[in-house]
Design a protein around this motif. Structure first.
Motif, PDB file in Angstrom:
ATOM      1  N   TYR A   1       0.790  -1.242   0.000  1.00  0.00           N
ATOM      2  CA  TYR A   1       0.000   0.000   0.000  1.00  0.00           C
ATOM      3  C   TYR A   1       0.814   1.279   0.000  1.00  0.00           C
ATOM      4  O   TYR A   1       0.268   2.349   0.247  1.00  0.00           O
ATOM      5  N   GLY A   2       2.120   1.208  -0.253  1.00  0.00           N
ATOM      6  CA  GLY A   2       2.842   2.469  -0.337  1.00  0.00           C
ATOM      7  C   GLY A   2       4.345   2.361  -0.272  1.00  0.00           C
ATOM      8  O   GLY A   2       4.910   1.299  -0.030  1.00  0.00           O
ATOM      9  N   ALA A   3       4.974   3.509  -0.504  1.00  0.00           N
ATOM     10  CA  ALA A   3       6.414   3.644  -0.346  1.00  0.00           C
ATOM     11  C   ALA A   3       6.664   4.097   1.088  1.00  0.00           C
ATOM     12  O   ALA A   3       6.034   5.043   1.569  1.00  0.00           O
ATOM     13  N   VAL A   4       7.578   3.403   1.771  1.00  0.00           N
ATOM     14  CA  VAL A   4       7.779   3.610   3.200  1.00  0.00           C
ATOM     15  C   VAL A   4       9.263   3.826   3.500  1.00  0.00           C
ATOM     16  O   VAL A   4      10.129   3.180   2.902  1.00  0.00           O
ATOM     17  N   ALA A   5       9.532   4.751   4.435  1.00  0.00           N
ATOM     18  CA  ALA A   5      10.885   4.962   4.947  1.00  0.00           C
ATOM     19  C   ALA A   5      10.759   5.215   6.448  1.00  0.00           C
ATOM     20  O   ALA A   5       9.760   5.776   6.905  1.00  0.00           O
ATOM     21  N   THR A   6      11.744   4.793   7.208  1.00  0.00           N
ATOM     22  CA  THR A   6      11.752   5.046   8.648  1.00  0.00           C
ATOM     23  C   THR A   6      12.756   6.145   8.943  1.00  0.00           C
ATOM     24  O   THR A   6      13.931   6.029   8.604  1.00  0.00           O
ATOM     25  N   TYR A   7      12.266   7.205   9.553  1.00  0.00           N
ATOM     26  CA  TYR A   7      13.042   8.393   9.866  1.00  0.00           C
ATOM     27  C   TYR A   7      13.264   8.445  11.370  1.00  0.00           C
ATOM     28  O   TYR A   7      12.312   8.465  12.141  1.00  0.00           O
ATOM     29  N   LYS A   8      14.508   8.417  11.773  1.00  0.00           N
ATOM     30  CA  LYS A   8      14.854   8.525  13.192  1.00  0.00           C
ATOM     31  C   LYS A   8      15.202   9.986  13.463  1.00  0.00           C
ATOM     32  O   LYS A   8      16.079  10.551  12.796  1.00  0.00           O
ATOM     33  N   TYR A   9      14.492  10.585  14.421  1.00  0.00           N
ATOM     34  CA  TYR A   9      14.726  11.995  14.734  1.00  0.00           C
ATOM     35  C   TYR A   9      14.607  12.208  16.235  1.00  0.00           C
ATOM     36  O   TYR A   9      13.548  11.950  16.819  1.00  0.00           O
ATOM     37  N   LYS A  10      15.696  12.643  16.849  1.00  0.00           N
ATOM     38  CA  LYS A  10      15.737  12.924  18.287  1.00  0.00           C
ATOM     39  C   LYS A  10      15.118  11.805  19.115  1.00  0.00           C
ATOM     40  O   LYS A  10      14.278  12.034  19.977  1.00  0.00           O
TER      41      LYS A  10
END
Length: 187
Positions: free
Chosen positions: A43-52
């Motif tokens: 169901y989509g393009a996914v990325a995991t963003y680590k922030y603080k």
């Protein structure tokens, strides 16, 4: 704690750089700045963003705009993310061009992507960043305008509001929606 940030848009080269795809564009700029790659998953393009110390799932639904809710629900369940940790980035005809506003809930305002998310979730109690695309179109030409490409004059003016939208995404996950709105909605 996990967050789901959904940029609304339509897949396919014919929709690239269109007003309706500003949600995709915001996430693309964020991913590029953070050196992230999107992966085409269910169901989509996914990325995991680590922030603080926060884990933010970035989602560009592949369901097309009118079925965005299906992707939102799937990834909320898949990642065990509660609705108060969902943020949707969406184009908005009612806001002046290049203005950006965050809301914690609200109506779909006739936007088919938001309408579908609301239908599938059963309510409109999720945060959204509304990105103003203006309403510079002739009567009966709304669809052409929304699905139209940015003009040469508009493109350079998108950088600052996209940066603000990214700061709103970061703020949503770190200081919460209320403080983020107080900080950025007045700009």
């Amino acid at each position: 704690m996990k967050y789901l940030v959904v940029g609304l848009g339509n897949i396919g080269s014919e929709y690239e750089n269109t007003r309706h795809n500003i949600g995709f564009d915001v996430l693309d700029v964020l991913a590029k700045e953070a050196k992230l790659e999107f992966e085409n998953l269910r169901y989509g393009a996914v990325a995991t963003y680590k922030y603080k110390g926060k884990s933010i799932i970035l989602l560009k639904p592949s369901t097309y705009m009118n079925l965005s809710g299906k992707a939102v629900r799937y990834w909320m369940q898949q990642e065990k993310i509660s609705q108060e940790n969902v943020l949707v980035v969406v184009d908005d005809l009612a806001l002046p061009f290049a203005s950006v506003r965050m809301r914690q809930k609200g109506s779909d305002a006739g936007h088919n992507g938001l309408k579908n998310i609301q239908e599938i979730l059963g309510n409109a109690n999720y945060s959204r960043i509304r990105f103003g695309i203006g309403d510079n179109y002739s009567r009966g030409k709304q669809i052409d305008y929304v699905l139209g490409k940015w003009t040469k004059d508009e493109e350079p003016a998108l950088h600052e509001p996209i940066d603000i939208a990214i700061k709103m995404i970061q703020g949503f996950a770190t200081i919460g929606p209320a403080r983020t709105m107080n900080t950025y909605n007045k700009k």
